[in-house]
Design a protein around this motif. Structure first.
Motif, PDB file in Angstrom:
ATOM      1  N   ARG A 102       0.728  -1.146  -0.007  1.00  0.00           N
ATOM      2  CA  ARG A 102       0.003  -0.186  -0.086  1.00  0.00           C
ATOM      3  C   ARG A 102       0.765   1.403  -0.085  1.00  0.00           C
ATOM      4  O   ARG A 102       1.635   1.484   0.854  1.00  0.00           O
ATOM      5  N   PRO A 103       0.802   2.156  -0.982  1.00  0.00           N
ATOM      6  CA  PRO A 103       1.631   3.318  -1.197  1.00  0.00           C
ATOM      7  C   PRO A 103       1.805   4.223   0.179  1.00  0.00           C
ATOM      8  O   PRO A 103       0.692   4.316   0.872  1.00  0.00           O
ATOM      9  N   GLU A 104       2.880   4.719   0.521  1.00  0.00           N
ATOM     10  CA  GLU A 104       2.851   5.531   1.485  1.00  0.00           C
ATOM     11  C   GLU A 104       3.538   6.852   1.091  1.00  0.00           C
ATOM     12  O   GLU A 104       4.512   6.722   0.472  1.00  0.00           O
ATOM     13  N   GLY A 105       3.105   8.030   1.340  1.00  0.00           N
ATOM     14  CA  GLY A 105       3.785   9.224   1.001  1.00  0.00           C
ATOM     15  C   GLY A 105       3.750   9.265  -0.763  1.00  0.00           C
ATOM     16  O   GLY A 105       2.825   9.140  -1.341  1.00  0.00           O
ATOM     17  N   GLU A 106       4.956   9.964  -1.151  1.00  0.00           N
ATOM     18  CA  GLU A 106       5.209  10.089  -2.465  1.00  0.00           C
ATOM     19  C   GLU A 106       5.885   8.808  -3.132  1.00  0.00           C
ATOM     20  O   GLU A 106       6.469   8.962  -4.207  1.00  0.00           O
ATOM     21  N   GLU A 107       5.945   7.797  -2.622  1.00  0.00           N
ATOM     22  CA  GLU A 107       6.564   6.672  -3.234  1.00  0.00           C
ATOM     23  C   GLU A 107       6.153   6.058  -4.520  1.00  0.00           C
ATOM     24  O   GLU A 107       6.779   5.723  -5.189  1.00  0.00           O
ATOM     25  N   VAL A 108       4.880   6.133  -4.671  1.00  0.00           N
ATOM     26  CA  VAL A 108       4.157   5.701  -5.882  1.00  0.00           C
ATOM     27  C   VAL A 108       3.384   6.752  -6.556  1.00  0.00           C
ATOM     28  O   VAL A 108       2.391   7.421  -5.840  1.00  0.00           O
ATOM     29  N   LEU A 109       3.453   7.033  -7.952  1.00  0.00           N
ATOM     30  CA  LEU A 109       2.531   7.999  -8.493  1.00  0.00           C
ATOM     31  C   LEU A 109       2.092   7.356  -9.888  1.00  0.00           C
ATOM     32  O   LEU A 109       2.843   7.011 -10.446  1.00  0.00           O
ATOM     33  N   PHE A 110       0.719   7.565 -10.257  1.00  0.00           N
ATOM     34  CA  PHE A 110       0.170   7.300 -11.259  1.00  0.00           C
ATOM     35  C   PHE A 110      -0.110   8.643 -11.969  1.00  0.00           C
ATOM     36  O   PHE A 110      -1.141   9.178 -11.477  1.00  0.00           O
ATOM     37  N   TYR A 111       0.273   8.968 -13.086  1.00  0.00           N
ATOM     38  CA  TYR A 111      -0.304  10.156 -13.807  1.00  0.00           C
ATOM     39  C   TYR A 111      -0.729   9.828 -15.385  1.00  0.00           C
ATOM     40  O   TYR A 111       0.322   9.286 -15.919  1.00  0.00           O
ATOM     41  N   SER A 293      10.947  16.951 -19.263  1.00  0.00           N
ATOM     42  CA  SER A 293      11.319  17.507 -18.063  1.00  0.00           C
ATOM     43  C   SER A 293      10.765  16.767 -16.848  1.00  0.00           C
ATOM     44  O   SER A 293      11.437  16.611 -15.903  1.00  0.00           O
ATOM     45  N   ARG A 294       9.752  16.420 -17.289  1.00  0.00           N
ATOM     46  CA  ARG A 294       9.086  15.427 -16.055  1.00  0.00           C
ATOM     47  C   ARG A 294       9.854  14.274 -15.604  1.00  0.00           C
ATOM     48  O   ARG A 294       9.939  13.996 -14.526  1.00  0.00           O
ATOM     49  N   ILE A 295       9.977  13.364 -16.873  1.00  0.00           N
ATOM     50  CA  ILE A 295      10.861  12.309 -16.579  1.00  0.00           C
ATOM     51  C   ILE A 295      12.171  12.446 -16.184  1.00  0.00           C
ATOM     52  O   ILE A 295      12.714  11.442 -15.039  1.00  0.00           O
ATOM     53  N   ARG A 296      12.753  13.557 -16.406  1.00  0.00           N
ATOM     54  CA  ARG A 296      14.246  13.964 -15.919  1.00  0.00           C
ATOM     55  C   ARG A 296      13.774  14.204 -14.386  1.00  0.00           C
ATOM     56  O   ARG A 296      14.758  13.696 -13.492  1.00  0.00           O
ATOM     57  N   GLU A 297      12.960  14.818 -13.970  1.00  0.00           N
ATOM     58  CA  GLU A 297      12.622  15.112 -12.663  1.00  0.00           C
ATOM     59  C   GLU A 297      12.445  13.921 -11.850  1.00  0.00           C
ATOM     60  O   GLU A 297      12.908  13.849 -10.637  1.00  0.00           O
ATOM     61  N   GLU A 298      11.810  12.801 -12.303  1.00  0.00           N
ATOM     62  CA  GLU A 298      11.352  11.779 -11.562  1.00  0.00           C
ATOM     63  C   GLU A 298      12.696  10.843 -11.345  1.00  0.00           C
ATOM     64  O   GLU A 298      12.932  10.280 -10.475  1.00  0.00           O
ATOM     65  N   LEU A 299      13.668  10.817 -12.320  1.00  0.00           N
ATOM     66  CA  LEU A 299      14.561  10.167 -12.444  1.00  0.00           C
ATOM     67  C   LEU A 299      15.707  10.714 -11.181  1.00  0.00           C
ATOM     68  O   LEU A 299      16.828   9.949 -10.895  1.00  0.00           O
ATOM     69  N   ASN A 300      15.574  11.957 -11.054  1.00  0.00           N
ATOM     70  CA  ASN A 300      16.545  12.585  -9.838  1.00  0.00           C
ATOM     71  C   ASN A 300      15.857  12.751  -8.638  1.00  0.00           C
ATOM     72  O   ASN A 300      16.523  13.289  -7.659  1.00  0.00           O
ATOM     73  N   ARG A 301      14.698  11.998  -8.428  1.00  0.00           N
ATOM     74  CA  ARG A 301      13.797  12.129  -6.864  1.00  0.00           C
ATOM     75  C   ARG A 301      14.663  10.963  -6.240  1.00  0.00           C
ATOM     76  O   ARG A 301      14.976  10.015  -6.619  1.00  0.00           O
ATOM     77  N   LYS A 302      14.591  11.345  -4.757  1.00  0.00           N
ATOM     78  CA  LYS A 302      15.213  10.265  -3.866  1.00  0.00           C
ATOM     79  C   LYS A 302      13.990   9.445  -3.206  1.00  0.00           C
ATOM     80  O   LYS A 302      13.928   8.537  -2.754  1.00  0.00           O
ATOM     81  N   ASP A 303      12.957  10.267  -3.223  1.00  0.00           N
ATOM     82  CA  ASP A 303      11.614   9.658  -2.327  1.00  0.00           C
ATOM     83  C   ASP A 303      10.826   8.752  -3.153  1.00  0.00           C
ATOM     84  O   ASP A 303       9.835   8.383  -2.747  1.00  0.00           O
ATOM     85  N   ARG A 304      10.786   8.631  -4.646  1.00  0.00           N
ATOM     86  CA  ARG A 304       9.971   8.063  -5.305  1.00  0.00           C
ATOM     87  C   ARG A 304      10.567   6.529  -5.552  1.00  0.00           C
ATOM     88  O   ARG A 304      11.715   6.309  -5.841  1.00  0.00           O
ATOM     89  N   LYS A 305       9.462   5.489  -5.648  1.00  0.00           N
ATOM     90  CA  LYS A 305       9.946   4.168  -6.015  1.00  0.00           C
ATOM     91  C   LYS A 305       9.384   3.506  -7.286  1.00  0.00           C
ATOM     92  O   LYS A 305       9.765   2.943  -8.149  1.00  0.00           O
ATOM     93  N   PHE A 306       8.223   4.138  -7.699  1.00  0.00           N
ATOM     94  CA  PHE A 306       7.517   3.821  -8.919  1.00  0.00           C
ATOM     95  C   PHE A 306       6.684   4.886  -9.356  1.00  0.00           C
ATOM     96  O   PHE A 306       6.083   5.585  -8.629  1.00  0.00           O
ATOM     97  N   MET A 307       6.841   5.191 -10.767  1.00  0.00           N
ATOM     98  CA  MET A 307       6.185   6.138 -11.423  1.00  0.00           C
ATOM     99  C   MET A 307       5.630   5.590 -12.635  1.00  0.00           C
ATOM    100  O   MET A 307       6.418   5.037 -13.618  1.00  0.00           O
ATOM    101  N   PHE A 308       4.232   5.860 -12.974  1.00  0.00           N
ATOM    102  CA  PHE A 308       3.626   5.460 -14.123  1.00  0.00           C
ATOM    103  C   PHE A 308       3.133   6.581 -15.055  1.00  0.00           C
ATOM    104  O   PHE A 308       2.140   7.177 -14.435  1.00  0.00           O
TER     105      PHE A 308
END
Length: 465
Positions: A102-111, A293-308
């Motif tokens: 179950r996702p916690e905080g900002e670890e998972v994002l579906f956009y 720019s969005r994908i670049r931002e995601e790859l440089n995040r430390k708190d994200r585990k999965f982005m769709f």
């Protein structure tokens, strides 16, 4: 499914499994830190329905689509759920997420883009990926409209830049004469498959053949790159034929048994259409800037585990062109580069000191789509490596994140360098074609000067008697 197709499926999935399953030595040296998925929506119904042009050019009835025009089909939902289940088992096996997470905080994002087919694709994927969580799909608009992030439109324009884009488009695929000539055999095949000469459009004196010698390109600010002319009809018919192939579970179209190679040729009609519009590098850095720019931002995040992220084939095509990614030619698929439902997957790994990225193209094989195969690490989808022009991967096939980030920065700098200025009347240059204008009788027979009766002249589409 034919025995030959089964054999091909077994061979190609064995290769995919070898790429997806990391060795014990690899896992001892690297830890998976994040996965960013840029997905194309899954199977949909054709973009237009009742009275649409693609329906008028055949006397046959099309497949009875399971969803309204442009919406995700029932099969598309089933296939995307299966893909989500596969990704769940993969990331759990790699230790990125626990099972039934179950996702916690900002670890998972579906956009997802706000179109029904993209939102629904993300929702079905999330159901398979996180079945114990009611994942919220982030989308910018409540209605079935295009989110600017996913809309491949020009946000800067000037006359010199427009001409640069046009020049690059004109030089693609060997130039207009070359790609038009290469498409002619497939267009003739499509005319025979749909029985175009006996269609309502032909009998009403509208059109008997797919045209391409009236192709124009429209390049304007605040709009997508557009093509006008007869080739757009061929693109729509090719799109509908392939969707019908997937939905009907048959390689036969209107009584014509087609080979896989012929289906790939038909998909090539759309590949040329999309390629001309969305893969000119000069255009791509402009129209895909928000996603890059969005994908670049995601790859440089430390708190994200999965982005769709879920968008369209135009998004995958333009991202690849902007970043100079080399998409492999597909195996066991009808589409040549980015099959329907396919995903560009950025895997971020860490060796204890530095971050690295692997890039893969992941998609269901055509047999898996037609058979609605349940995917798993033992029965994986196709996984093909994507390379980056000008960058060198290490011995494990990984790119340094710092090197890849520099490529993102370079692409964004190209966008920043485009000057936004007032322009003259937008140009609509016509793709040059050296062939003669063609005229036909309603029976599809090429006309001569002595032909009497109704003649369809391809020069402007006028009907002469």
């Amino acid at each position: 499914m034919k025995h030959g197709m089964i054999a091909l499926l077994l061979l190609t999935t064995m290769g995919a499994q070898a790429q997806m399953e990391r060795s014990d030595d690899f896992r001892a040296r690297y830890e998976l830190k994040e996965v960013v998925v840029m997905s194309r929506h899954n199977i949909r119904s054709p973009l237009t329905s009742g009275g649409a042009a693609y329906m008028r050019v055949t006397p046959h009835e099309w497949f009875k689509w399971t969803s309204p025009s442009s919406n995700l089909s029932q099969r598309g939902g089933v296939l995307e759920t299966a893909m989500g289940q596969f990704f769940r088992k993969w990331v759990v096996g790699e230790g990125l997420l626990p099972d039934n997470y179950r996702p916690e905080g900002e670890e998972v994002l579906f956009y997802a883009n706000s179109r029904q087919r993209t939102f629904a694709t993300a929702k079905y994927f999330s159901a398979g990926f996180l079945p114990f969580a009611n994942v919220e799909i982030t989308h910018a608009l409540n209605e079935d409209k295009m989110d600017p992030v996913f809309t491949p439109k020009f946000t800067k324009m000037n006359d010199a830049y427009r001409q640069q884009v046009i020049s690059e488009i004109e030089s693609m695929n060997g130039g207009p004469q070359a790609w038009m000539a290469s498409m002619q055999p497939t267009l003739t095949l499509m005319e025979q498959v749909i029985d175009m000469s006996n269609s309502p459009a032909a009998l009403q004196g509208d059109t008997l053949h797919f045209r391409f010698d009236d192709t124009h390109f429209k390049i304007e600010k605040d709009d997508e790159p557009r093509m006008t002319g007869g080739y757009t009809l061929a693109n729509s018919v090719a799109d509908a034929l392939v969707l019908q192939c997937y939905e009907s579970e048959s390689m036969t179209a209107f009584g014509h048994e087609l080979t896989t190679e012929q289906w790939r040729d038909i998909c090539g009609v759309k590949a040329v259409y999309d390629g001309l519009l969305f893969t000119a590098h000069t255009a791509a850095v402009n129209i895909t800037y928000p996603l890059v720019s969005r994908i670049r931002e995601e790859l440089n995040r430390k708190d994200r585990k999965f982005m769709f992220l879920c968008g369209h084939d135009s998004n995958l095509a333009s991202i690849g062109a902007a970043l100079r990614l080399n998409y492999p030619e597909t195996e066991n698929a009808l589409e040549l580069h980015t099959p329907i439902g396919s995903k560009i997957v950025f895997e971020k790994w860490n060796d204890g000191a530095d971050d690295y990225v692997a890039i893969n193209l992941v998609y269901a094989a055509v047999g898996q789509m037609q058979d609605r195969t349940l995917l798993s690490p033992d029965v994986p989808p196709m996984v093909l490596s994507v390379t980056v022009e000008g960058l060198t991967a290490n011995a494990d096939g990984l790119y340094r994140l710092s090197d890849l980030d520099a490529r993102f920065a370079e692409t964004m700098a190209e966008y920043d360098a485009i000057e936004d200025q007032e322009t003259a009347v937008p140009a609509m240059p016509q793709a040059s074609y050296s062939g003669k204008d063609r005229s036909y009788t309603p029976d599809g027979i090429q006309a001569s000067d002595s032909t009497r009766g109704i003649v369809i002249n391809t020069d402007g589409g006028k009907v002469k008697r």
